[in-house]
Design an enzyme around this catalytic site. Structure first.
Site, PDB file in Angstrom:
ATOM      1  N   THR A   1      -1.534  14.873   7.622  1.00  0.00           N
ATOM      2  CA  THR A   1      -2.366  13.665   7.682  1.00  0.00           C
ATOM      3  C   THR A   1      -3.347  13.661   8.851  1.00  0.00           C
ATOM      4  O   THR A   1      -3.058  14.226   9.918  1.00  0.00           O
ATOM      5  CB  THR A   1      -1.449  12.422   7.817  1.00  0.00           C
TER       6      THR A   1
ATOM      7  N   GLU B   1      -3.743  11.247  10.635  1.00  0.00           N
ATOM      8  CA  GLU B   1      -3.083  10.515  11.723  1.00  0.00           C
ATOM      9  C   GLU B   1      -2.657  11.469  12.846  1.00  0.00           C
ATOM     10  O   GLU B   1      -2.432  11.041  13.973  1.00  0.00           O
ATOM     11  CB  GLU B   1      -1.859   9.768  11.202  1.00  0.00           C
TER      12      GLU B   1
ATOM     13  N   TYR C   1       5.190   7.576  13.038  1.00  0.00           N
ATOM     14  CA  TYR C   1       4.823   8.252  11.784  1.00  0.00           C
ATOM     15  C   TYR C   1       4.080   9.553  12.098  1.00  0.00           C
ATOM     16  O   TYR C   1       4.421  10.615  11.578  1.00  0.00           O
ATOM     17  CB  TYR C   1       3.945   7.309  10.950  1.00  0.00           C
TER      18      TYR C   1
ATOM     19  N   LYS D   1       5.152  13.431  11.402  1.00  0.00           N
ATOM     20  CA  LYS D   1       4.300  14.309  10.588  1.00  0.00           C
ATOM     21  C   LYS D   1       3.845  15.533  11.383  1.00  0.00           C
ATOM     22  O   LYS D   1       3.542  16.581  10.812  1.00  0.00           O
ATOM     23  CB  LYS D   1       3.089  13.535  10.068  1.00  0.00           C
TER      24      LYS D   1
HETATM   25  P1  NAP Z   1       3.127   6.219  -0.880  1.00  0.00           P
HETATM   26  O1  NAP Z   1       2.348   5.576  -1.981  1.00  0.00           O
HETATM   27  O2  NAP Z   1       3.697   5.390   0.205  1.00  0.00           O
HETATM   28  O3  NAP Z   1       4.306   7.058  -1.586  1.00  0.00           O
HETATM   29  C1  NAP Z   1       5.349   7.603  -0.832  1.00  0.00           C
HETATM   30  C2  NAP Z   1       6.380   8.182  -1.775  1.00  0.00           C
HETATM   31  O4  NAP Z   1       7.467   8.709  -1.015  1.00  0.00           O
HETATM   32  C3  NAP Z   1       6.992   7.156  -2.746  1.00  0.00           C
HETATM   33  O5  NAP Z   1       7.245   7.796  -3.964  1.00  0.00           O
HETATM   34  C4  NAP Z   1       8.305   6.815  -2.056  1.00  0.00           C
HETATM   35  O6  NAP Z   1       9.302   6.340  -2.945  1.00  0.00           O
HETATM   36  C5  NAP Z   1       8.690   8.176  -1.537  1.00  0.00           C
HETATM   37  N1  NAP Z   1       9.683   8.159  -0.469  1.00  0.00           N
HETATM   38  C6  NAP Z   1       9.670   7.469   0.682  1.00  0.00           C
HETATM   39  N2  NAP Z   1      10.748   7.766   1.441  1.00  0.00           N
HETATM   40  C7  NAP Z   1      11.463   8.657   0.725  1.00  0.00           C
HETATM   41  C8  NAP Z   1      12.706   9.330   0.948  1.00  0.00           C
HETATM   42  N3  NAP Z   1      13.405   9.139   2.056  1.00  0.00           N
HETATM   43  N4  NAP Z   1      13.151  10.186   0.000  1.00  0.00           N
HETATM   44  C9  NAP Z   1      12.458  10.368  -1.148  1.00  0.00           C
HETATM   45  N5  NAP Z   1      11.301   9.760  -1.419  1.00  0.00           N
HETATM   46  C10 NAP Z   1      10.807   8.908  -0.490  1.00  0.00           C
HETATM   47  O7  NAP Z   1       2.249   7.354  -0.158  1.00  0.00           O
HETATM   48  P2  NAP Z   1       0.921   8.083  -0.682  1.00  0.00           P
HETATM   49  O8  NAP Z   1      -0.253   7.298  -0.236  1.00  0.00           O
HETATM   50  O9  NAP Z   1       1.084   8.461  -2.087  1.00  0.00           O
HETATM   51  O10 NAP Z   1       0.949   9.389   0.233  1.00  0.00           O
HETATM   52  C11 NAP Z   1       1.628  10.577  -0.192  1.00  0.00           C
HETATM   53  C12 NAP Z   1       1.918  11.445   1.022  1.00  0.00           C
HETATM   54  O11 NAP Z   1       0.707  11.793   1.685  1.00  0.00           O
HETATM   55  C13 NAP Z   1       2.786  10.787   2.083  1.00  0.00           C
HETATM   56  O12 NAP Z   1       3.578  11.810   2.654  1.00  0.00           O
HETATM   57  C14 NAP Z   1       1.789  10.282   3.101  1.00  0.00           C
HETATM   58  O13 NAP Z   1       2.401  10.200   4.368  1.00  0.00           O
HETATM   59  C15 NAP Z   1       0.747  11.366   3.044  1.00  0.00           C
HETATM   60  N6  NAP Z   1      -0.615  10.977   3.342  1.00  0.00           N
HETATM   61  C16 NAP Z   1      -1.185   9.913   2.702  1.00  0.00           C
HETATM   62  C17 NAP Z   1      -2.508   9.617   2.942  1.00  0.00           C
HETATM   63  C18 NAP Z   1      -3.183   8.471   2.252  1.00  0.00           C
HETATM   64  O14 NAP Z   1      -4.242   8.039   2.728  1.00  0.00           O
HETATM   65  N7  NAP Z   1      -2.663   7.994   1.122  1.00  0.00           N
HETATM   66  C19 NAP Z   1      -3.271  10.407   3.852  1.00  0.00           C
HETATM   67  C20 NAP Z   1      -2.645  11.483   4.463  1.00  0.00           C
HETATM   68  C21 NAP Z   1      -1.329  11.777   4.190  1.00  0.00           C
HETATM   69  P3  NAP Z   1       9.388   4.774  -3.361  1.00  0.00           P
HETATM   70  O15 NAP Z   1       8.361   4.600  -4.465  1.00  0.00           O
HETATM   71  O16 NAP Z   1      10.770   4.642  -3.804  1.00  0.00           O
HETATM   72  O17 NAP Z   1       9.035   3.986  -2.144  1.00  0.00           O
HETATM   73  N1  GDD Z   2      -2.261  -2.061   6.870  1.00  0.00           N
HETATM   74  C1  GDD Z   2      -3.131  -2.850   7.521  1.00  0.00           C
HETATM   75  N2  GDD Z   2      -3.038  -4.198   7.363  1.00  0.00           N
HETATM   76  N3  GDD Z   2      -4.059  -2.273   8.314  1.00  0.00           N
HETATM   77  C2  GDD Z   2      -4.950  -3.083   8.935  1.00  0.00           C
HETATM   78  C3  GDD Z   2      -4.918  -4.475   8.789  1.00  0.00           C
HETATM   79  C4  GDD Z   2      -3.905  -5.062   7.968  1.00  0.00           C
HETATM   80  O1  GDD Z   2      -3.804  -6.257   7.808  1.00  0.00           O
HETATM   81  N4  GDD Z   2      -5.944  -4.988   9.512  1.00  0.00           N
HETATM   82  C5  GDD Z   2      -6.586  -3.975  10.078  1.00  0.00           C
HETATM   83  N5  GDD Z   2      -5.987  -2.815   9.745  1.00  0.00           N
HETATM   84  C6  GDD Z   2      -6.376  -1.477  10.241  1.00  0.00           C
HETATM   85  C7  GDD Z   2      -5.214  -0.690  10.835  1.00  0.00           C
HETATM   86  O2  GDD Z   2      -4.942  -1.132  12.167  1.00  0.00           O
HETATM   87  C8  GDD Z   2      -5.791   0.725  10.756  1.00  0.00           C
HETATM   88  O3  GDD Z   2      -6.614   0.978  11.871  1.00  0.00           O
HETATM   89  C9  GDD Z   2      -6.665   0.687   9.504  1.00  0.00           C
HETATM   90  O4  GDD Z   2      -6.827  -0.691   9.150  1.00  0.00           O
HETATM   91  C10 GDD Z   2      -6.081   1.433   8.306  1.00  0.00           C
HETATM   92  O5  GDD Z   2      -4.739   0.996   8.126  1.00  0.00           O
HETATM   93  P1  GDD Z   2      -3.886   1.423   6.829  1.00  0.00           P
HETATM   94  O6  GDD Z   2      -4.643   1.129   5.606  1.00  0.00           O
HETATM   95  O7  GDD Z   2      -2.532   0.834   6.998  1.00  0.00           O
HETATM   96  O8  GDD Z   2      -3.850   3.015   6.919  1.00  0.00           O
HETATM   97  P2  GDD Z   2      -3.588   4.014   8.152  1.00  0.00           P
HETATM   98  O9  GDD Z   2      -4.909   4.637   8.470  1.00  0.00           O
HETATM   99  O10 GDD Z   2      -2.832   3.402   9.231  1.00  0.00           O
HETATM  100  O11 GDD Z   2      -2.635   5.096   7.457  1.00  0.00           O
HETATM  101  C11 GDD Z   2      -2.915   5.586   6.151  1.00  0.00           C
HETATM  102  O12 GDD Z   2      -3.719   6.732   6.230  1.00  0.00           O
HETATM  103  C12 GDD Z   2      -3.104   7.856   6.900  1.00  0.00           C
HETATM  104  C13 GDD Z   2      -4.146   8.989   6.907  1.00  0.00           C
HETATM  105  O13 GDD Z   2      -5.011   8.817   7.992  1.00  0.00           O
HETATM  106  C14 GDD Z   2      -1.573   5.884   5.481  1.00  0.00           C
HETATM  107  O14 GDD Z   2      -1.807   6.197   4.115  1.00  0.00           O
HETATM  108  C15 GDD Z   2      -0.871   7.069   6.130  1.00  0.00           C
HETATM  109  O15 GDD Z   2       0.272   7.435   5.356  1.00  0.00           O
HETATM  110  C16 GDD Z   2      -1.848   8.248   6.162  1.00  0.00           C
HETATM  111  O16 GDD Z   2      -1.259   9.370   6.793  1.00  0.00           O
END
Ligand code: NAP
Ligand code: GDD
Length: 372
Positions: free
Chosen positions: A133, A135, A157, A161
């Site tokens: 990520t 992050e 987190y 990671k």
């Molecule tokens: P998400 O919607 O939160 O999905 C996470 C998945 O992991 C869900 O299926 C959840 O199951 C499962 N899970 C959580 N804890 C688990 C455990 N202990 N054992 C087995 N399964 C578990 O996340 P996403 O946005 O699809 O992201 C997918 C991956 O990419 C994650 O690893 C995230 O950290 C990473 N990532 C995401 C982003 C982004 O912007 N979306 C960016 C960079 C990296 P439940 O449905 O049961 O909760």
């Molecule tokens: N969730 C959330 N809720 N975020 C907020 C809010 C709120 O009410 N208000 C402002 N934010 C700001 C957060 O402080 C952060 O700076 C930004 O919006 C994005 O927050 P999120 O959408 O929660 O995502 P993230 O960037 O912290 O993390 C996501 O992206 C990562 C990749 O850079 C997640 O999907 C992580 O799993 C992933 O690794």
């Protein structure tokens, strides 16, 4: 022979898109699903087949990243060609509340799968993708961020990671496993988790436009993110595992936008212009003008955005912007969606969801084929 893939986190946003994408490519897809007291398969219900069907191409297994014995058993049974490790406790703010669990699932969970590949003698057969990520860059040391930018995690987190990233590199170097990291920047979609900021905004704006909610409470409006579409990003995951050599890739759009601007764009989709006034926790968003279908509910002068400090994080990541040149050059990856298209896609979907009887009754959402 069709290829077999194992996806952890198959019930999440990316897992659902990736499962559909691989099934369309002819893969047999196995997914790891956690047991939960309420149904958690909404995003993949359209892919699921009756388990009694002969030779189903999509199979779910109960399991958890914190349970090695179960991971070893499932991987032994499946003998996958590719593993996509997408499961994680993926919410940055929540990781401050559950740091130990986050380290266990997101950090050690990655090790458990790599060890399973090694112990089962699959090092030469199974390719491994780790959901790393942006992050990791946290307090960014360079703008834009590339594969060579030093990491500086800013949350439990990101620290978990970080371990996942390096143990993937280590198993590649130590045991010659085809293990790759996709360093993915934020990616969103109509099925994004409801507590991530983009989806929280599109859901709330839809409800405000329909007269079902008055105010959207947010935290840090000045944070900047490089937002892409999950559909584009799961294709990158696949391409990373099809490359000739294992490697690490930044996947991003190369553009960054403030949360505040995302709010403006979402309201614009509903026909309203938002003006922000005030500073810090006193900042508010007011409707400056409105036209169209929802103008009656989006009344000019009403305050629709306020700050709630509970959404601030103990340490914040202020700015993310990635340079995906390596993925473009070596994988031929190119995103199709820009931010305006993402906001439109999410707003159209949420406006529809909020008006559906089913949604209003039980919180369910519509099921569609994502790639059609
Ligand atoms: P998400 O919607 O939160 O999905 C996470 C998945 O992991 C869900 O299926 C959840 O199951 C499962 N899970 C959580 N804890 C688990 C455990 N202990 N054992 C087995 N399964 C578990 O996340 P996403 O946005 O699809 O992201 C997918 C991956 O990419 C994650 O690893 C995230 O950290 C990473 N990532 C995401 C982003 C982004 O912007 N979306 C960016 C960079 C990296 P439940 O449905 O049961 O909760
Ligand atoms: N969730 C959330 N809720 N975020 C907020 C809010 C709120 O009410 N208000 C402002 N934010 C700001 C957060 O402080 C952060 O700076 C930004 O919006 C994005 O927050 P999120 O959408 O929660 O995502 P993230 O960037 O912290 O993390 C996501 O992206 C990562 C990749 O850079 C997640 O999907 C992580 O799993 C992933 O690794």
């Amino acid at each position: 022979m069709p290829k077999t893939a194992f996806i952890t986190g198959v019930t999440g946003q990316d897992g659902a898109y990736l499962a559909e994408f691989l099934l369309k490519k002819g893969y047999i897809v196995h997914g790891l699903k956690r047991r939960s007291s309420s149904l958690n398969t909404d995003r993949i219900d359209h892919l699921y087949l009756d388990p009694h069907a002969k030779n189903p191409n999509f199979v779910l297994h109960y399991g958890d990243l914190t349970d090695s014995t179960n991971l070893i058993r499932i991987i032994q049974e499946i003998q996958p060609d590719e593993i996509y490790n997408l499961a994680a406790m993926s919410h940055v703010k929540v990781s401050f509340d559950t740091p130990e669990y986050t380290a266990n699932a997101d950090g050690i969970g990655t090790l458990r799968i790599l060890e399973a590949i090694r112990l089962l003698g699959l090092s030469q057969k199974t390719r491994f993708y780790q959901a790393s990520t942006s992050e990791l860059y946290g307090l960014v040391q360079e703008v834009p961020q590339t594969e060579r930018t030093p990491f500086y995690p800013r949350s439990p987190y990101a620290a978990a990671k970080l371990y996942g990233y390096w143990i993937t590199v280590n198993y590649r170097e130590a045991y010659n496993i085809f293990a790759s990291n996709g360093i993915l920047f934020n990616h969103e979609s109509p099925i994004r988790g409801e507590t991530f900021v983009t989806r929280k905004i599109t859901r709330a704006v839809s409800k405000i436009a329909l007269g079902m909610q008055d105010t959207l409470f947010l935290g840090n409006l000045s944070a900047k993110r490089d937002w892409g579409h999950a559909k584009d990003f799961v294709k990158a995951m696949y391409l990373i595992l099809q490359h000739d050599t294992p490697d690490d890739f930044v996947i991003a759009t190369g553009k960054t936008t403030e949360v505040r601007e995302f709010v403006r764009m979402a309201f614009r989709e509903a026909g309203a212009e938002i003006e922000f006034k005030g500073q810090g926790v006193e900042e508010i968003g007011i409707i400056a003008s409105s036209t169209g279908e929802f103008a009656e509910k989006l009344r000019v002068g009403s305050t629709v955005v306020r700050i709630d400090p509970r959404y601030f994080r103990p340490t914040e990541v202020d700015l993310l912007i990635g340079n995906p040149q390596k993925a473009k050059d070596l994988l031929g990856w190119e995103p199709k969606y820009d931010l305006a298209m993402i906001v439109k896609d999410m707003m159209e979907s949420d406006l529809k969801l909020m008006t559906k009887d089913k949604y209003l009754k039980d919180g369910g959402f519509n099921v569609h084929n994502y790639f059609e």
